[in-house]
Design an enzyme around this catalytic site. Structure first.
Site, PDB file in Angstrom:
ATOM      1  CE  LYS A 243     -17.546  -7.147   4.236  1.00 34.16           C
ATOM      2  NZ  LYS A 243     -17.459  -8.502   4.694  1.00 34.16           N
TER       3      LYS A 243
ATOM      4  CG  MET B 267      22.439  12.343   3.203  1.00 37.36           C
ATOM      5  SD  MET B 267      23.647  13.753   2.344  1.00 37.36           S
ATOM      6  CE  MET B 267      22.607  14.310   1.029  1.00 37.36           C
TER       7      MET B 267
ATOM      8  CG  PHE C 279      -9.397 -10.111  11.253  1.00 42.56           C
ATOM      9  CD1 PHE C 279      -8.064 -10.577  11.662  1.00 42.56           C
ATOM     10  CD2 PHE C 279      -9.508 -10.109   9.609  1.00 42.56           C
ATOM     11  CE1 PHE C 279      -7.008 -10.883  10.688  1.00 42.56           C
ATOM     12  CE2 PHE C 279      -8.698 -10.307   8.892  1.00 42.56           C
ATOM     13  CZ  PHE C 279      -7.366 -10.979   9.372  1.00 42.56           C
ATOM     14  CD  GLN C 280      -7.094  -7.590   7.565  1.00 40.52           C
ATOM     15  OE1 GLN C 280      -7.904  -7.337   7.012  1.00 40.52           O
ATOM     16  NE2 GLN C 280      -5.774  -8.153   7.323  1.00 40.52           N
TER      17      GLN C 280
ATOM     18  CD  GLU D 115      -1.839  -2.524   1.628  1.00 39.24           C
ATOM     19  OE1 GLU D 115      -0.644  -2.694   1.898  1.00 39.24           O
ATOM     20  OE2 GLU D 115      -2.581  -3.286   1.692  1.00 39.24           O
TER      21      GLU D 115
END
Lengths: 200, 633
Positions: free
Chosen positions: B222, B542, B172-173, B110
């Site tokens: 959802k 760097m 969940f999640q 993502e």
């Protein structure tokens, strides 16, 4: 390493550039008019925390409009830093108006509940002090009394100092709320008549 | 077994089977373990939980929340999306097939989706869109949203969340993602009711692109995605009317404009500081016209690269920590700075108390919160930078270059001095390997300075900004504010899809490339023609430079192993080329350009080249380090 000075011969050394926020700090009172939606208080307090603006008190409640809430925020800082507070608050979509009322004529009150130790022998003395400060006793127990007082922070500080001698068991203060005197008001221009309820 | 981002029904299948048994055995407590059993709230939680477990397809094809999302995207012209499916966002994926005009690009992580949306937005000026599921899908977007927030890039991120009744139950999640994105977005929403979706999505796009752009996050439960709704999409007027707290100021205050014009007419050593705002406001032409009329040299910030064609006689150069010495010198000796759409970041000012000591400052920005934040200014102007300079131009006196002859001659002498420095133009060879500045310079030349070059973060980012030679607005994309390593490949993916008319290169170090190289698969699967230039010094360059100069040569964790990149690309099916000597550089670039599709060039560059000049953190713009130790850079 060559640390040469690159400034080409200024006529005289200019004073160092002013760093915002480095001036003299004083207490400022801000009024923020916000959408009355879930999470708005969190947005405001999260912003203050993230930008290291130190809140001394914050009181929030309803207004004459059900869709609008009003916050009274006291912060310490120099004028530039406090101006930054209001500019940053304006970045929040839910903030409709921010006004620094520090220089305005205003009523500025908070409410305190103070539970003091009160025996039969001290009770009458406590009542006298409380009356003097236009407070009132709202609960009386066998060995304690709850004093309710409204007034400026200084007035309540003074009352707390006086009843402190009897022993404070518990205290809560709301933080100040303010209103401008006379016909002046903290108004939001162009606020639509009705607003829908927010989801977040 | 719990598999991350498996659909909820798969992941929790066991529980699904067990739940009824458990209830049957609890005969003494017929309501089982449901807290508050018997109440409406508890029944809603149970209902939501069972629906989440079963993942039902909506019956028939009535209009549901997921349809509203697709309609809104199409209405906004956001027809390319970058996303990754998961349990609670599946109702949206379930209807994508009914909207063939929406192109969904399946990323490999993502973070890639968020950077791709960001790159799309930077390259096109339009809102970029990314999608993710709840929980880990959403938290993976966060780095990309923070990147877009600090660089003022319009992005709308849409995430799914668990059904409304399960929010707050550690489902969940489930994670409090709006709590997480709150401080790194311009605004965010949690939508539990499909009837709210048309308004919220219209507001999200409006807020993302209006005024100072930024990311907006819309989290949708959802059940809201699956809920039937007839709610209409609002008109533009309704959207603005519904946002009384969002009214950016576009036109500068006339009194401030007049004050600015007075200062500009009076100034003898003015410098324009052009920032990202010039590109965001599409004000490149206004900037050039204004600079030409008042004859003022233009310096630019990292995100302001491309605000003026670098060949323009008034284009003076890149400022700041790793900017040109002559540019910083001009700023330090200026009597007036005209800051246009920039925010005086610490990489630009160094120590504020010694910054531009002789200069008054005119600061133009659309965000009042930027004015007076880092640097106290004499003339603040809040407004759209394009409109402000268009309004300012008639107010300032017409100048001829000859009137500033002494000033311009001095600036030109400083520039020559800069270009004669040991750190500049060191040639193609360094320590038997390639010199990084040579490589980026050739890349700019061979692509005709027309390609979109997307930088990652680190040394190569600074060399790219200084040496590739930019002429076209939005041809240089760089994660400036957040400095997000791993930005280049996914952002280039978005840029390439947004501007297919421009060749797109991701210029990476070996550190940043290894952070998001999984998107190579996306390039192949979606046939996105991104060319990748890997500047491989087998180091975190760097980091190594700072350790050498500031940490006494303690090179902990600067050394970095990398794979055989040719084999890596072969595994993905991406044509790859390697250049280790100067004569291999041009052929390798041309070979990659000739590939129809993604291609890769592996440049082996010197392992210990420093970016000079360098302003050490906490020092001022006059305290530049130009060499270190015995070796010239």
């Amino acid at each position: 390493m060559s640390n040469q000075n690159l400034s080409p011969t200024p006529a005289s050394d200019p004073p160092p550039r002013h760093v915002p926020g480095s001036g003299e700090a004083r207490r400022h009172v801000l009024v923020a008019v916000v959408n009355n939606r879930p999470g708005v208080l969190n947005r405001v307090s999260s912003l203050m925390r993230a930008r290291q603006f130190n809140i001394e008190s914050l009181a929030v409640g309803h207004t004459e409009r059900p869709d609008v809430s009003r916050m009274t925020i006291t912060v310490r800082g120099d004028d530039v830093a406090v101006e930054q507070v209001s500019k940053q608050l304006y970045r929040l979509i839910d903030v409709l108006k921010v006004q620094d009322v520090t220089g305005e004529r205003r009523i500025e009150h908070e409410l305190a509940l103070i539970k003091v130790r009160a025996t039969a022998s001290t009770r009458s003395e406590i009542v006298k002090i409380v009356e003097l400060y236009r407070g009132r006793i709202v609960d009386l127990g066998a060995d304690s009394a709850i004093v309710e007082a409204t007034g400026t922070e200084d007035e309540i500080d003074a009352l707390v100092a006086l009843v402190g001698g009897f022993g404070i068991k518990e205290m809560v203060r709301t933080g100040i709320v303010v209103m401008l005197r006379g016909s002046a008001a903290v108004e939001v221009e162009g606020l639509a008549e009705a607003k829908t309820e927010e989801v977040s | 077994m719990f598999v991350r981002r498996a659909t909820s029904s798969e992941a929790t299948g066991d529980e699904n089977d067990e739940a009824p048994d458990q209830q049957m055995t609890m005969t003494s407590r017929p309501s089982g373990h449901v807290p508050g059993a018997g109440t409406t709230a508890a029944a809603e939680v149970e209902h939501a939980r069972s629906r989440m477990l079963r993942d039902q397809k909506p019956r028939g094809r009535t209009r549901i929340g997921a349809d509203v999302v697709c309609e809104a995207l199409l209405r906004q012209g956001a027809d390319v999306l970058f996303g990754y499916p998961g349990g609670v966002i599946l109702p949206l994926y379930d209807v994508f097939g009914d909207y063939p005009d929406l192109r969904h690009v399946l990323v490999r992580h993502e973070q890639g989706a968020a950077h791709a949306a960001d790159g799309f937005a930077r390259a096109t000026g339009h809102v970029g869109v990314c999608l993710g599921t709840s929980g880990p899908g959403a938290t993976n977007l966060v780095t990309g949203l923070a990147t877009a927030q600090l660089d003022s890039v319009p992005v709308v991120a849409i995430t799914g969340n668990v059904p409304a009744a399960l929010i707050g139950k550690d489902a969940f999640q489930e994670i409090d993602i709006t709590g997480i994105t709150l401080p790194m977005t311009k605004h965010n929403y949690l939508v539990r009711d499909a009837d709210e979706l048309p308004r919220v999505l219209a507001e999200a796009f409006h807020i993302a692109r209006t005024g100072r752009p930024g990311p907006v996050h819309v989290d949708i439960t959802k059940d809201a995605l699956q809920q039937e709704t007839q709610a209409p999409h609002p008109t533009d007027g309704e959207v603005s009317a519904g946002l009384p707290g969002f009214k950016p100021t576009f036109d500068g205050h006339p009194r401030q404009l007049k004050m600015a014009a007075q200062q500009i007419d009076r100034a003898e050593r003015p410098v324009i500081l052009a920032g990202h705002g010039i590109l965001v406001a599409d004000a490149v032409d206004e900037l050039r016209a204004f600079a030409e009329k008042a004859q003022i040299p233009v310096a630019w910030t990292l995100l302001g690269v491309g605000a003026i064609d670098e060949r323009h006689p008034l284009a003076y150069g890149f400022m700041g920590m790793h900017g040109w010495k002559h540019v910083n010198r001009a700023i330090q000796s200026a009597d007036l700075l005209i800051a246009l759409g920039m925010r005086f970041d610490d990489r630009v000012t160094g120590k504020v108390s010694t910054y531009a000591p002789g200069a008054k400052i005119v600061h133009v920005d659309i965000d009042p919160g930027e004015i007076g934040k880092n640097v106290a200014v004499e003339v603040p102007i809040v407004g759209d930078v394009g409109r402000v300079i268009a309004a300012l131009r008639p107010l300032v006196a017409q100048r001829r270059a000859e009137e500033r002859r002494a000033y311009f001659d001095e600036l030109a002498a400083w520039r020559r001095e800069s270009e004669a420095s040991s750190w500049h133009g060191s040639g193609a060879w360094r320590d038997g390997l390639l010199s990084a500045d040579y490589v980026v310079n050739r890349l700019g030349e061979l692509t005709g300075h027309e390609a979109t070059l997307v930088a990652d973060v680190g040394q190569h980012q600074m060399w790219l900004a200084r040496y590739a030679g930019f002429r076209r607005p939005n041809s240089h994309l760089s994660s400036g504010g957040l400095g997000t390593m791993g930005f280049a490949v996914p952002a280039a993916m978005g840029a390439a899809l947004g501007r297919p008319d421009h060749e797109t290169w991701a210029v990476c170090g070996d550190g940043g490339f290894q952070m998001t190289l999984q998107e190579l698969a996306t390039l192949v699967q979606d046939r996105i023609p991104v060319k990748i230039a890997l500047m491989d010094n087998k180091k975190l360059g760097m980091i190594r430079q700072w350790q050498e100069i500031i940490y006494g040569g303690n090179y902990h964790s600067a050394q970095m192993f990398g794979p055989d990149y040719l084999k890596l690309c072969e595994a993905y099916g991406i044509p790859a080329f390697k250049a280790s000597t100067p004569d291999e550089v041009d052929p390798a670039i041309e070979a990659a350009r000739a590939v129809d599709g993604p291609a890769f060039v592996w440049f082996e560059i010197a392992e210990a080249q420093n970016v000079f000049p360098m302003m050490p953190a906490g020092k001022g713009l006059s305290d530049l380090i130009e060499k270190w130790g015995g070796a010239d850079e």
